[in-house]
Design a protein around this motif. Structure first.
Motif, PDB file in Angstrom:
ATOM      1  N   SER A 168      45.548  75.669  24.712  1.00 34.55           N
ATOM      2  CA  SER A 168      45.684  74.987  25.996  1.00 34.55           C
ATOM      3  C   SER A 168      46.882  74.053  25.933  1.00 34.55           C
ATOM      4  O   SER A 168      47.310  73.636  24.848  1.00 34.55           O
ATOM      5  CB  SER A 168      44.417  74.190  26.314  1.00 34.55           C
ATOM      6  OG  SER A 168      44.244  73.145  25.368  1.00 34.55           O
ATOM      7  N   THR A 221      41.957  72.727  23.320  1.00 32.83           N
ATOM      8  CA  THR A 221      41.105  73.902  23.521  1.00 32.83           C
ATOM      9  C   THR A 221      41.829  75.164  23.094  1.00 32.83           C
ATOM     10  O   THR A 221      43.048  75.274  23.252  1.00 32.83           O
ATOM     11  CB  THR A 221      40.705  74.016  25.011  1.00 32.83           C
ATOM     12  OG1 THR A 221      40.083  72.803  25.418  1.00 32.83           O
ATOM     13  CG2 THR A 221      39.756  75.182  25.238  1.00 32.83           C
ATOM     14  N   VAL A 226      36.211  80.029  25.512  1.00 34.52           N
ATOM     15  CA  VAL A 226      36.966  78.834  25.132  1.00 34.52           C
ATOM     16  C   VAL A 226      36.153  78.061  24.105  1.00 34.52           C
ATOM     17  O   VAL A 226      34.915  78.082  24.112  1.00 34.52           O
ATOM     18  CB  VAL A 226      37.292  77.925  26.340  1.00 34.52           C
ATOM     19  CG1 VAL A 226      38.337  78.561  27.233  1.00 34.52           C
ATOM     20  CG2 VAL A 226      36.030  77.589  27.129  1.00 34.52           C
ATOM     21  N   ALA A 234      36.452  74.260  21.610  1.00 35.77           N
ATOM     22  CA  ALA A 234      37.206  73.055  21.255  1.00 35.77           C
ATOM     23  C   ALA A 234      37.943  73.290  19.943  1.00 35.77           C
ATOM     24  O   ALA A 234      37.369  73.802  18.977  1.00 35.77           O
ATOM     25  CB  ALA A 234      36.256  71.871  21.129  1.00 35.77           C
TER      26      ALA A 234
END
Length: 662
Positions: free
Chosen positions: A112, A117, A168, A170
């Motif tokens: 990201s 992410t 997705v 973390a």
């Protein structure tokens, strides 16, 4: 070079570059005979002229991607079950931390924009399949109900029961506390003992359903993930690509590019200002026109996609081709005459060559005016180069090992064919005065090309004492779209003439080549054309037909591309199919023929080989067949190293018997 010297063929993957341009990270890969697999690690090199050093020490670490701040590298490595997962490591080096735990492994990922992410694609198995139920053997799984026109893919297997979905997770911190194996303990009745934790955060699935997703890239604001959607068609093949933007918060998706645009995509990228660039080609009114497609660079404007490059002369469709945004421009790879050059394209469609000459570019990254490039050369399978201020510098010397094993530099040649058409190719000869027996090699595709990179197939034959002749006949890539489309529903015509005329021209141009002692070999489409040639030209002492497209009549119901490949290349009528089918003329073959194939080849399925071999035997032609277990269509490029060496041994044994070197 000898067959076992394939261990010295080091390839360099697509590099990444730090945001400030101070260093680059890349992966290498090479075959290893002891491990019997491809092996490789990540490397880091300081720019502009540092010494490369290994960043990881895994068995097969690939696909590095730098976090937006340049502090962390994410990459793909096999887990304890050999499933590819995303791992992260500090860009300066350290112990990798596992980020994903997908049941069947990860197929692609993206950072990201804020670096917090990681989005990834992973196949989700139908319950009870592919080991999702402990102890349930594949042979005991429920039957598969197939309703669409596609059900399998080469190198993968069945499709519909394991669609690829978007997740997705973390991004883990690289300095976090490790996870530990729980120790045995007596626990209260009914309490479940803890399992060892592998990842810090649980992934969240963003997509569901039967469609598969690929080609992930975040939008500039990080709120959405762009992905190409692949839906199995119920009745008729459709190569048009649909692109959707999937909300990271799970609120749904919206269509960014619809099938009405008529594009089949090879890649997509988002520039810093949010502009969406695409690699793709138009597929015609029927949605399946893929022959010499003229893959180009497109910009997605409000009015739809706008082509920036010329379809007739620019070809960005080389395997591994991708887009690198540089300011308002884009870097892309253009294949031409056996080379792959790096070019810069402006949003107005202006094109400038960045790196050309005797290179085949495999990947690139850039910051400002500093560009790093992975490329193959005539003396190397892969190197990392840096381009800055018009100057090109080499950062690696991986080709030294192969060069030390003994390689020859092929001679480039252009021959005027019988109709005056120029046929471009190469001749590689052993040292000495000859005369040398000659082997004519034919590449696959058809829309592919021989290039200038160090090629083990040629070098091993030359080391054994053979002159090798190979060209890019009409139908090949890199010579304009008209060249590539010239054999559409005319296979075995001008392509046949071109390879024979190039052979004759090469022999006439070099008295060391013995034109009375020749053999012929080719794989995939090269297998097709080899089989076609030996049915019409009986000069050859022997032939090798490998992983061939040999019977268009049965291709549709067996090949993973059978729903469109044969229809476009040979047509659909029985007369058109028979007119271009090697099986239809197999009774005319008198050349001793070795048929080589792989059991798990779903591109040109095994039955293509077995039926052709059986027909040769029935007609009384001398023939042998070699079948490799556990391999697919990619045996010669990425198969088990031992199998690759065994194949070379079989090839050399065949030529020793059929075409001995004096």
């Amino acid at each position: 070079m000898r067959a076992h010297d394939i261990e010295k063929l080091v390839s360099v993957g697509r590099p990444v570059i730090a945001p400030d341009g101070s260093f680059a990270v890349f992966a290498t890969s090479r075959p290893d005979l002891v491990a019997n697999r491809g092996v490789g690690q990540l490397w880091r090199v300081d720019l502009p002229g540092g010494t490369p050093r290994r960043l990881t020490r895994g068995t097969a670490d690939v696909g590095p991607r730098l976090s937006p701040d340049g502090r962390t590298v994410a990459f793909v490595r096999g887990d304890a079950k050999s499933k590819p997962q995303v791992w992260v490591i500090p860009a300066a080096g350290g112990e990798p931390v596992q980020a994903t735990d997908a049941v069947l492994g990860v197929e692609g990922f993206a950072w990201s924009p804020d670096g917090r992410t990681i989005a990834f694609v992973a196949r989700v198995p139908e319950q009870g399949r592919y080991g999702s139920v402990e102890g349930l053997d594949a042979s005991a799984e429920a039957p598969r109900r197939i309703t669409g026109i596609r059900w399998h893919a080469n190198g993968l297997g069945y499709l519909a029961d394991r669609p690829a979905h978007v997740f997705v997770v973390a991004a883990p911190t690289t300095d976090s506390e490790p996870f530990y194996e729980p120790a045995p303990a007596v626990r209260p009745e009914g309490e479940t003992p803890p399992k060892k934790q592998l990842v810090a955060a649980e992934a969240r699935q963003l997509t569901t359903g039967s469609a598969s997703y690929a080609g992930l890239v975040f939008t500039a604001d990080g709120a959405e993930v762009l992905a190409a959607v692949d839906e199995i068609e119920p009745a008729k093949r459709d190569l048009r690509t649909r692109v959707v933007a999937i909300a990271v918060d799970g609120s749904g998706e919206r269509e960014v590019l619809g099938v009405a645009a008529g594009l089949s995509l090879y890649g997509l990228e988002v520039a810093g200002d949010g502009a969406i660039a695409l690699l793709g080609h138009e597929v015609g009114d029927e949605g399946i026109d893929f022959i010499a497609p003229g893959v180009g660079l497109w910009l997605l404007d409000d009015g739809g996609p706008r082509r920036l490059t010329d379809a007739e002369s620019i070809d960005l469709g080389e395997v591994g081709s991708h887009i690198t945004p540089v300011g308002d421009d884009f870097l892309v790879q253009d294949r031409t005459r056996g080379r792959v050059r790096l070019v810069r394209v402006s949003r107005a469609g202006e094109l400038t060559e960045v790196l050309g000459g005797d290179v085949e570019v495999a990947g690139h990254a850039a910051v400002g005016g500093r560009i790093v490039v992975a490329a193959a050369r005539p003396d190397s399978y892969g190197e990392l180069l840096v381009v800055e201020n018009g100057e090109v510098g080499a950062l690696t010397a991986f080709g030294a090992g192969a060069a030390a094993s003994g390689i020859v530099a092929p001679r480039e040649l252009t021959v005027d064919g019988r109709d005056g058409y120029p046929v471009h190719g190469w001749v590689a000869t052993p040292e000495g005065d000859g005369p040398f027996p000659v082997i004519l090699q034919i590449h696959g595709g058809p829309y592919a090309a021989y290039g200038i990179h160090l090629f083990d197939e040629t070098q091993v034959l030359v080391d054994a004492g053979y002159a090798v002749v190979y060209s890019n006949p009409r139908g090949s890539a890199g010579y304009g779209r008209a060249h590539g489309r010239s054999i559409r529903q005319a296979m075995g015509t001008v392509d046949f003439a071109d390879v024979i005329d190039f052979l004759d021209g090469a022999v006439a141009a070099d008295e060391r080549l013995d034109g009375d002692r020749v053999g012929i070999m080719g794989g995939s489409y090269g297998g097709y054309l080899t089989a076609w040639v030996i049915a019409h030209d009986h000069r050859f002492a022997g032939a090798i037909v490998e992983r061939g497209f040999l019977d268009p009549a049965t291709f549709q119901g067996t090949s993973d591309i059978g729903t469109f490949f044969g229809d476009e290349y040979v047509g659909v009528s029985a007369d058109d199919i028979a007119r271009q089918s090697p099986m239809a003329v197999v009774d005319q073959v008198t050349t001793p023929t070795l048929v080589i194939h792989s059991e798990l080849d779903f591109r040109c399925p095994l039955e293509q080989a077995t039926r052709y071999y059986a027909a040769l035997k029935r007609s009384g032609t001398e023939a042998e067949m070699l079948v490799f277990p556990g391999e697919n269509h990619e045996l010669t490029r990425s198969g088990q190293p031992r199998h690759r060496v065994e194949r070379f041994d079989a090839v050399l044994d065949w030529w020793t018997r059929m075409l001995p070197v004096a």
